[in-house]
Design a protein around this motif. Structure first.
Motif, PDB file in Angstrom:
ATOM      1  N   TRP A 190       0.870  -1.193  -0.098  1.00  0.00           N
ATOM      2  CA  TRP A 190       0.042   0.252  -0.192  1.00  0.00           C
ATOM      3  C   TRP A 190       0.761   1.294  -0.111  1.00  0.00           C
ATOM      4  O   TRP A 190       0.316   2.307   0.151  1.00  0.00           O
ATOM      5  N   ALA A 191       2.215   1.108   0.092  1.00  0.00           N
ATOM      6  CA  ALA A 191       3.108   2.316  -0.049  1.00  0.00           C
ATOM      7  C   ALA A 191       2.892   3.490  -0.948  1.00  0.00           C
ATOM      8  O   ALA A 191       2.963   4.797  -0.617  1.00  0.00           O
ATOM      9  N   ALA A 192       2.407   3.175  -2.223  1.00  0.00           N
ATOM     10  CA  ALA A 192       2.086   4.325  -2.928  1.00  0.00           C
ATOM     11  C   ALA A 192       0.732   4.637  -3.154  1.00  0.00           C
ATOM     12  O   ALA A 192       0.057   5.447  -3.983  1.00  0.00           O
ATOM     13  N   VAL A 193      -0.108   4.165  -2.367  1.00  0.00           N
ATOM     14  CA  VAL A 193      -1.563   4.443  -2.383  1.00  0.00           C
ATOM     15  C   VAL A 193      -1.901   5.378  -1.104  1.00  0.00           C
ATOM     16  O   VAL A 193      -1.149   5.420  -0.132  1.00  0.00           O
ATOM     17  N   ARG A 194      -2.683   6.230  -1.483  1.00  0.00           N
ATOM     18  CA  ARG A 194      -3.044   7.293  -0.613  1.00  0.00           C
ATOM     19  C   ARG A 194      -4.472   7.137  -0.229  1.00  0.00           C
ATOM     20  O   ARG A 194      -5.098   7.502   0.801  1.00  0.00           O
ATOM     21  N   ARG A 195      -5.362   6.726  -1.216  1.00  0.00           N
ATOM     22  CA  ARG A 195      -6.968   6.662  -0.989  1.00  0.00           C
ATOM     23  C   ARG A 195      -7.266   5.327  -1.723  1.00  0.00           C
ATOM     24  O   ARG A 195      -6.980   5.034  -2.640  1.00  0.00           O
ATOM     25  N   VAL A 196      -8.003   4.477  -0.832  1.00  0.00           N
ATOM     26  CA  VAL A 196      -8.528   3.262  -1.153  1.00  0.00           C
ATOM     27  C   VAL A 196      -9.949   3.295  -1.101  1.00  0.00           C
ATOM     28  O   VAL A 196     -10.448   3.621  -0.024  1.00  0.00           O
ATOM     29  N   ALA A 197     -10.463   2.456  -2.025  1.00  0.00           N
ATOM     30  CA  ALA A 197     -12.138   2.305  -1.843  1.00  0.00           C
ATOM     31  C   ALA A 197     -12.344   0.788  -1.891  1.00  0.00           C
ATOM     32  O   ALA A 197     -11.941   0.088  -2.553  1.00  0.00           O
ATOM     33  N   ASP A 198     -13.476   0.627  -1.074  1.00  0.00           N
ATOM     34  CA  ASP A 198     -13.837  -0.869  -0.960  1.00  0.00           C
ATOM     35  C   ASP A 198     -15.272  -0.778  -1.673  1.00  0.00           C
ATOM     36  O   ASP A 198     -16.099  -0.323  -1.091  1.00  0.00           O
ATOM     37  N   ALA A 259      -9.927   6.771  -6.496  1.00  0.00           N
ATOM     38  CA  ALA A 259      -9.122   6.268  -5.488  1.00  0.00           C
ATOM     39  C   ALA A 259      -7.730   5.606  -6.228  1.00  0.00           C
ATOM     40  O   ALA A 259      -8.038   5.500  -7.516  1.00  0.00           O
ATOM     41  N   ASP A 260      -6.924   5.482  -5.461  1.00  0.00           N
ATOM     42  CA  ASP A 260      -5.612   4.906  -6.073  1.00  0.00           C
ATOM     43  C   ASP A 260      -5.644   3.452  -5.806  1.00  0.00           C
ATOM     44  O   ASP A 260      -4.650   2.787  -6.716  1.00  0.00           O
ATOM     45  N   ALA A 261      -6.625   2.781  -5.219  1.00  0.00           N
ATOM     46  CA  ALA A 261      -6.805   1.534  -5.371  1.00  0.00           C
ATOM     47  C   ALA A 261      -8.245   1.162  -5.225  1.00  0.00           C
ATOM     48  O   ALA A 261      -8.827   1.714  -4.151  1.00  0.00           O
ATOM     49  N   LEU A 262      -8.764   0.143  -5.838  1.00  0.00           N
ATOM     50  CA  LEU A 262     -10.279  -0.467  -5.530  1.00  0.00           C
ATOM     51  C   LEU A 262     -10.172  -1.817  -5.090  1.00  0.00           C
ATOM     52  O   LEU A 262      -9.427  -2.716  -5.495  1.00  0.00           O
ATOM     53  N   ILE A 263     -10.864  -2.112  -4.030  1.00  0.00           N
ATOM     54  CA  ILE A 263     -11.119  -3.518  -3.581  1.00  0.00           C
ATOM     55  C   ILE A 263     -12.431  -4.070  -3.966  1.00  0.00           C
ATOM     56  O   ILE A 263     -13.320  -3.574  -3.950  1.00  0.00           O
ATOM     57  N   PHE A 264     -12.277  -5.205  -4.666  1.00  0.00           N
ATOM     58  CA  PHE A 264     -13.477  -6.123  -5.180  1.00  0.00           C
ATOM     59  C   PHE A 264     -13.224  -7.327  -4.073  1.00  0.00           C
ATOM     60  O   PHE A 264     -12.649  -8.298  -4.482  1.00  0.00           O
ATOM     61  N   GLY A 265     -13.994  -7.421  -3.045  1.00  0.00           N
ATOM     62  CA  GLY A 265     -13.957  -8.509  -2.263  1.00  0.00           C
ATOM     63  C   GLY A 265     -15.271  -9.265  -2.183  1.00  0.00           C
ATOM     64  O   GLY A 265     -16.248  -8.789  -1.873  1.00  0.00           O
ATOM     65  N   HIS A 266     -15.281 -10.680  -2.783  1.00  0.00           N
ATOM     66  CA  HIS A 266     -16.358 -11.378  -2.898  1.00  0.00           C
ATOM     67  C   HIS A 266     -17.559 -10.706  -3.646  1.00  0.00           C
ATOM     68  O   HIS A 266     -18.680 -10.529  -3.161  1.00  0.00           O
ATOM     69  N   VAL A 267     -17.169  -9.768  -4.585  1.00  0.00           N
ATOM     70  CA  VAL A 267     -18.190  -9.273  -5.448  1.00  0.00           C
ATOM     71  C   VAL A 267     -18.435  -9.862  -6.715  1.00  0.00           C
ATOM     72  O   VAL A 267     -19.566 -10.073  -7.242  1.00  0.00           O
ATOM     73  N   LEU A 268     -17.578 -10.066  -7.546  1.00  0.00           N
ATOM     74  CA  LEU A 268     -17.435 -10.538  -8.901  1.00  0.00           C
ATOM     75  C   LEU A 268     -18.128 -11.808  -9.099  1.00  0.00           C
ATOM     76  O   LEU A 268     -19.018 -11.985 -10.081  1.00  0.00           O
ATOM     77  N   HIS A 269     -18.272 -12.723  -8.085  1.00  0.00           N
ATOM     78  CA  HIS A 269     -18.959 -13.779  -8.323  1.00  0.00           C
ATOM     79  C   HIS A 269     -20.394 -13.952  -8.392  1.00  0.00           C
ATOM     80  O   HIS A 269     -20.850 -14.783  -8.450  1.00  0.00           O
ATOM     81  N   ASP A 270     -20.682 -12.696  -7.617  1.00  0.00           N
ATOM     82  CA  ASP A 270     -22.273 -12.438  -7.555  1.00  0.00           C
ATOM     83  C   ASP A 270     -22.834 -12.138  -8.975  1.00  0.00           C
ATOM     84  O   ASP A 270     -24.299 -12.170  -9.102  1.00  0.00           O
ATOM     85  N   TRP A 271     -21.917 -11.983  -9.978  1.00  0.00           N
ATOM     86  CA  TRP A 271     -22.522 -11.733 -11.344  1.00  0.00           C
ATOM     87  C   TRP A 271     -22.312 -12.773 -12.273  1.00  0.00           C
ATOM     88  O   TRP A 271     -21.073 -13.460 -12.442  1.00  0.00           O
TER      89      TRP A 271
END
Length: 376
Positions: A190-198, A259-271
């Protein structure tokens, strides 16, 4: 989804509201020529329902509070009918969930650790959900196999109108991410990340672990509007209100957070595969050059070199891939419209097809796979 000893996101287009990912154990070998073995397999639901009923009735909670109780004490405390209470408790002893000595019952070691409310284990929440939703849904498996449609138990559209159901669901999601959060915080650079979106982050439980471990980060949870209230309560309790915000939206219709990073956790398999591709492409378009896409799922292990079950040509995109865990795949049939588990190879192809550069693929905990990709 289906707990196997014993897993999230809405039927309407939007964040993480489907069933949690299935956690299953290998099916015991059954001699198909042995009537006793077949009957044991066919009637396994009886012992399963005994465990689920004990969770529902609060047996393990009561014994945690008292240390031990006899039948009469548990009948009075839990409101049980005396006719079958002793037999029921003896079954729990036979299953190894309770112990019995001098006519008094107590929790066994596994029950004490995992089945008491508030002990920090996700197992209790998983089994509670299995009892409320999955047990009934699997009772309709034959109908779902005939129609290809999900069960009524999987109608998440009523959740925004039912605060109690919403809170139970968020408690379950928090229980699952309690194990994943610290691992994710350490597994990604996460060193180069400043803002992360879940994306589909519920009330922010997972993101709170990442931000707590990395004080330089700020974060945003992107989820359906009905989670705004629970999010505000949660971040206030965690003391993260100055570093976490909530952005309401539908990830098929509204812009994803900057954001600098996007988290997709247990999302994609729903579709369905087609809609998964849409979401990944939207993530690519939302990220600046160098931005990270962080995906974790219970990916299946089969790759393109392994035998696959054929898909019906008329609905090729919408059919679940059951080349890995058939229980998990059938659970997706019961709880989602077009949702399906998918393989690591398919995930690589999905991200690469959108233009992402793959950085890492590694295990995350006992059942998930972490995939990190970068927008060039």
């Amino acid at each position: 989804m289906l707990p196997a000893m014993a897993p999230t996101r809405d039927a309407v287009a939007g964040p993480r509201t489907g069933p949690p990912p299935a956690q299953t154990v290998a099916a015991p070998a059954v001699d198909e020529t042995d009537p006793a073995g077949l009957l044991r397999l066919g009637l396994a639901f009886c012992e399963s329902k005994a465990l689920l009923s004990a969770v529902e009735l609060g047996v393990f909670d009561a014994l945690h509070e008292t240390g031990s109780s006899d039948v009469d004490e548990l009948v009075a405390r839990l409101g049980l009918h005396p006719r079958a209470a002793g037999t029921f408790l003896d079954l729990l002893v036979r299953l190894g969930l309770l112990t019995r000595a001098a006519g008094r019952y107590a929790n066994g070691p596994g029950a004490a650790r995992h089945l008491v409310r508030g002990n920090g284990s996700p197992v209790r929440e998983l089994l509670d959900r299995a009892n409320r939703m999955h047990y009934a849904a699997w009772g309709g498996l034959a109908d779902a196999l005939r129609t290809g449609g999900r069960r009524p138990e999987a109608d998440y559209s009523v959740m925004p109108r039912d605060p109690q159901r919403l809170r139970r669901f968020l408690n379950l999601m928090d229980a699952l991410t309690t194990a994943i959060g610290p691992l994710l915080a350490e597994a990604v650079d996460w060193a180069a990340v400043r803002r992360v979106a879940d994306v589909g982050g519920g009330r922010g439980h997972l993101l709170s672990y990442v931000l707590t471990a990395h004080p330089h980060l700020s974060g945003v949870v992107f989820d359906l509007p009905h989670n705004a209230g629970p999010f505000a309560e949660y971040v206030a309790a965690r003391g993260l209100g100055d570093r976490m915000t909530f952005q309401p939206g539908d990830f098929f219709a509204d812009p994803l957070p900057a954001a600098d990073a996007l988290i997709f956790g247990h999302v994609l398999h729903d579709w369905s595969p087609r809609r998964r591709a849409v979401l990944v492409r939207r993530a690519y378009d939302a990220l600046a050059d160098g931005g990270l896409l962080v995906v974790y799922e219970g990916l299946l292990g089969a790759d393109a070199g392994e035998e696959r079950l054929p898909r019906h040509p008329a609905t090729r995109e919408e059919q679940p891939d059951v080349s890995g865990d058939p229980v998990a795949a059938l659970d997706m049939l019961l709880f989602g419209e077009g949702s399906s588990e998918y393989t690591e190879r398919e995930c690589r192809q999905l991200l690469g097809g959108a233009g992402f550069e793959l950085l890492a693929v590694r295990p995350l905990g006992e059942r998930d796979t972490l995939v990190v990709a970068r927008k060039p």
